[in-house]
Design a protein around this motif. Sequence first.
Motif, PDB file in Angstrom:
ATOM      1  N   SER A 142      65.243 -44.200  55.734  1.00 55.63           N
ATOM      2  CA  SER A 142      65.586 -46.439  55.605  1.00 55.63           C
ATOM      3  C   SER A 142      64.635 -46.911  56.446  1.00 55.63           C
ATOM      4  O   SER A 142      63.862 -46.462  57.168  1.00 55.63           O
ATOM      5  N   GLU A 143      64.761 -47.514  56.265  1.00 56.91           N
ATOM      6  CA  GLU A 143      64.009 -48.833  56.824  1.00 56.91           C
ATOM      7  C   GLU A 143      63.890 -49.175  58.794  1.00 56.91           C
ATOM      8  O   GLU A 143      63.093 -49.068  59.059  1.00 56.91           O
ATOM      9  N   GLU A 144      65.702 -49.236  58.553  1.00 54.32           N
ATOM     10  CA  GLU A 144      65.838 -49.058  60.108  1.00 54.32           C
ATOM     11  C   GLU A 144      65.108 -48.346  61.179  1.00 54.32           C
ATOM     12  O   GLU A 144      64.543 -48.418  61.822  1.00 54.32           O
ATOM     13  N   LYS A 145      65.530 -46.770  60.898  1.00 53.59           N
ATOM     14  CA  LYS A 145      65.329 -45.368  61.058  1.00 53.59           C
ATOM     15  C   LYS A 145      63.558 -45.640  61.158  1.00 53.59           C
ATOM     16  O   LYS A 145      62.948 -45.409  61.864  1.00 53.59           O
TER      17      LYS A 145
ATOM     18  N   SER B 137      63.222 -34.344  65.697  1.00 52.90           N
ATOM     19  CA  SER B 137      63.305 -32.312  65.974  1.00 52.90           C
ATOM     20  C   SER B 137      64.685 -32.494  64.535  1.00 52.90           C
ATOM     21  O   SER B 137      64.642 -33.545  63.889  1.00 52.90           O
ATOM     22  N   ILE B 138      64.730 -31.354  64.415  1.00 49.80           N
ATOM     23  CA  ILE B 138      65.829 -30.988  63.202  1.00 49.80           C
ATOM     24  C   ILE B 138      67.213 -31.030  63.168  1.00 49.80           C
ATOM     25  O   ILE B 138      67.171 -31.566  62.498  1.00 49.80           O
ATOM     26  N   SER B 139      67.243 -31.734  64.233  1.00 46.82           N
ATOM     27  CA  SER B 139      68.451 -32.286  64.735  1.00 46.82           C
ATOM     28  C   SER B 139      68.896 -33.862  64.673  1.00 46.82           C
ATOM     29  O   SER B 139      70.710 -34.221  63.742  1.00 46.82           O
ATOM     30  N   ASP B 140      67.333 -34.038  63.741  1.00 49.18           N
ATOM     31  CA  ASP B 140      67.562 -35.523  63.946  1.00 49.18           C
ATOM     32  C   ASP B 140      68.035 -35.947  61.968  1.00 49.18           C
ATOM     33  O   ASP B 140      68.272 -37.063  61.932  1.00 49.18           O
ATOM     34  N   ILE B 141      67.970 -34.068  61.632  1.00 42.08           N
ATOM     35  CA  ILE B 141      67.749 -35.120  59.678  1.00 42.08           C
ATOM     36  C   ILE B 141      69.248 -34.703  59.528  1.00 42.08           C
ATOM     37  O   ILE B 141      69.696 -33.827  60.086  1.00 42.08           O
TER      38      ILE B 141
ATOM     39  N   SER C 150      72.409 -40.698  52.698  1.00 40.52           N
ATOM     40  CA  SER C 150      71.753 -40.601  54.195  1.00 40.52           C
ATOM     41  C   SER C 150      70.803 -41.271  54.979  1.00 40.52           C
ATOM     42  O   SER C 150      69.988 -42.058  54.368  1.00 40.52           O
ATOM     43  N   ASP C 151      70.496 -41.105  56.279  1.00 38.13           N
ATOM     44  CA  ASP C 151      69.428 -42.194  56.660  1.00 38.13           C
ATOM     45  C   ASP C 151      67.746 -41.079  57.217  1.00 38.13           C
ATOM     46  O   ASP C 151      67.133 -42.241  56.812  1.00 38.13           O
ATOM     47  N   ILE C 152      67.678 -40.229  57.187  1.00 34.33           N
ATOM     48  CA  ILE C 152      66.623 -39.669  57.672  1.00 34.33           C
ATOM     49  C   ILE C 152      67.041 -37.815  56.505  1.00 34.33           C
ATOM     50  O   ILE C 152      67.753 -36.932  57.169  1.00 34.33           O
ATOM     51  N   VAL C 153      65.638 -38.484  55.818  1.00 33.54           N
ATOM     52  CA  VAL C 153      66.099 -37.000  54.783  1.00 33.54           C
ATOM     53  C   VAL C 153      64.900 -35.825  54.442  1.00 33.54           C
ATOM     54  O   VAL C 153      63.860 -36.061  54.485  1.00 33.54           O
ATOM     55  N   LEU C 154      65.143 -35.018  55.061  1.00 31.34           N
ATOM     56  CA  LEU C 154      63.932 -33.781  55.005  1.00 31.34           C
ATOM     57  C   LEU C 154      63.821 -33.107  53.031  1.00 31.34           C
ATOM     58  O   LEU C 154      64.909 -32.815  52.586  1.00 31.34           O
TER      59      LEU C 154
ATOM     60  N   GLU D 134      68.996 -40.476  47.962  1.00 38.68           N
ATOM     61  CA  GLU D 134      70.682 -40.590  49.007  1.00 38.68           C
ATOM     62  C   GLU D 134      69.671 -40.899  50.046  1.00 38.68           C
ATOM     63  O   GLU D 134      70.835 -41.471  50.737  1.00 38.68           O
ATOM     64  N   VAL D 135      68.212 -41.975  50.585  1.00 40.58           N
ATOM     65  CA  VAL D 135      68.389 -42.684  51.317  1.00 40.58           C
ATOM     66  C   VAL D 135      68.731 -44.179  51.215  1.00 40.58           C
ATOM     67  O   VAL D 135      69.545 -44.710  51.376  1.00 40.58           O
ATOM     68  N   ALA D 136      67.639 -44.171  49.604  1.00 43.28           N
ATOM     69  CA  ALA D 136      68.179 -45.582  49.022  1.00 43.28           C
ATOM     70  C   ALA D 136      69.156 -46.129  49.157  1.00 43.28           C
ATOM     71  O   ALA D 136      70.323 -47.113  48.997  1.00 43.28           O
ATOM     72  N   SER D 137      70.212 -44.826  49.157  1.00 45.98           N
ATOM     73  CA  SER D 137      72.284 -44.672  48.187  1.00 45.98           C
ATOM     74  C   SER D 137      72.617 -45.589  49.714  1.00 45.98           C
ATOM     75  O   SER D 137      73.852 -45.536  49.788  1.00 45.98           O
ATOM     76  N   GLY D 138      72.502 -45.315  50.849  1.00 42.37           N
ATOM     77  CA  GLY D 138      73.247 -45.304  52.412  1.00 42.37           C
ATOM     78  C   GLY D 138      73.601 -44.087  52.093  1.00 42.37           C
ATOM     79  O   GLY D 138      74.111 -43.966  53.405  1.00 42.37           O
TER      80      GLY D 138
END
Length: 400
Positions: free
Chosen positions: A231-234, A42-46, A105-109, A99-103
């Motif tokens: 990210s890998e975990e997510k 959902s959009i709240s996950d972003i 953000s975890d999930i990016v649109l 953004e994700v690789a740097s830490g």
Amino acid sequence: MSRRVAVVGIGSVPFRVRHPDKSFSKLGYDATKAVLEDANLSISDIDSAVYGCYNDLFHRQFMYDIIIHDHIGMILKPGTRVTTGGATGGYAIRTAYMEVASGLSDIVLCLGVEKSNDCWDPETEARTPELVKAISYSSDCTWVRPLGSYPAASYVLPVRAHIEKFGNPTEESMARVSVKNHGNAIGNNYAQSPMKITVEDVLKSRYISHPFKKLDCCLYSEGSAAMILASEEKAKKISKNSGKEPIWITGVGAGNDSNFGGLRENLWSLTSNVYASKQCYQMAGIIDPLKEIDVAELHDAFTGQEIISYEDCGFAKHGEGYKLIDEGVVLQGGEMPVNLSGGLIGTGHAVGATGIYQGSEVIRQLRGEALRQVPDAEVGFLHSVGGPVTAYCACITFGR
């Protein structure tokens, strides 16, 4: 140390001459809805968004990314806009990756939107002149634009220089690229220009900017495309819920050349492509691209540009790129198929969305979901180019 990053969702709105029923924000909304459904999120996950939005003049609206940001429900979350001409989509993926690789953000649109044909020229009562004029403002408005810097005239310069140095590509070789890409678009529901044509059809079409003819050129489109990076975990958790295999970004490269062709190392090569692809391959550990890459999506705004890009991206020696199309290497069933989606020539060019859409087609190949599926595809390549005389280039490799 940077984190591993995967693409966990893709979604697009078909590229068309016009979407009269959709505003630019609705195009963004529909692609976002599709990508969230693909990833079962959902959009709240972003956590944040990166927008590929090229030309404000197309939309008669400056900073139209913030309107899309509101419309998709991302209020009070961060959003970044990327605008690098035809390379906007590739650079947007690169920015989302960072953004994700740097830490951060975890999930990016990563969302690209372009509604190019809202342009209107009251003098001719047509859209095309105003659209081309809007693009021309990307050139240096003091020194270059007054000389007549328009897309075909800009991109033909390296091709003409290549012909002068190497004697190729011939108009016949370029026509074969057009036949290939228009043909690959047949059956692709996202494509604007699927056609079954012959080399003779291309050669008989009228000249636009010699040696480019009408059927050597892509058409500008309206459409949108989106990816979700995690990210890998997510990514592992998202994949478990969605049932979709995460596709990893293994290499990223970029380079910006001078916006003035006369200051470049040479004009017969798209030098930004050389630097961007080498950087990408080094990160991915690729030594022989032709042997190690299973499928590629190249920026083919014009047929001659695709052929030169074979060389600049390391698939052929300089001066020998034409052999890949003439000998069938880049056709479906060839050693390394290129633009099985139809590319820009077959699918269309919704500028800010184009690179993201082509990247999504690579993802489909690696998932095993593509219309023209390459058997057992493991490694895919995206090449995204834009700006004055192809000044910008971003290259990305993906792997299972």
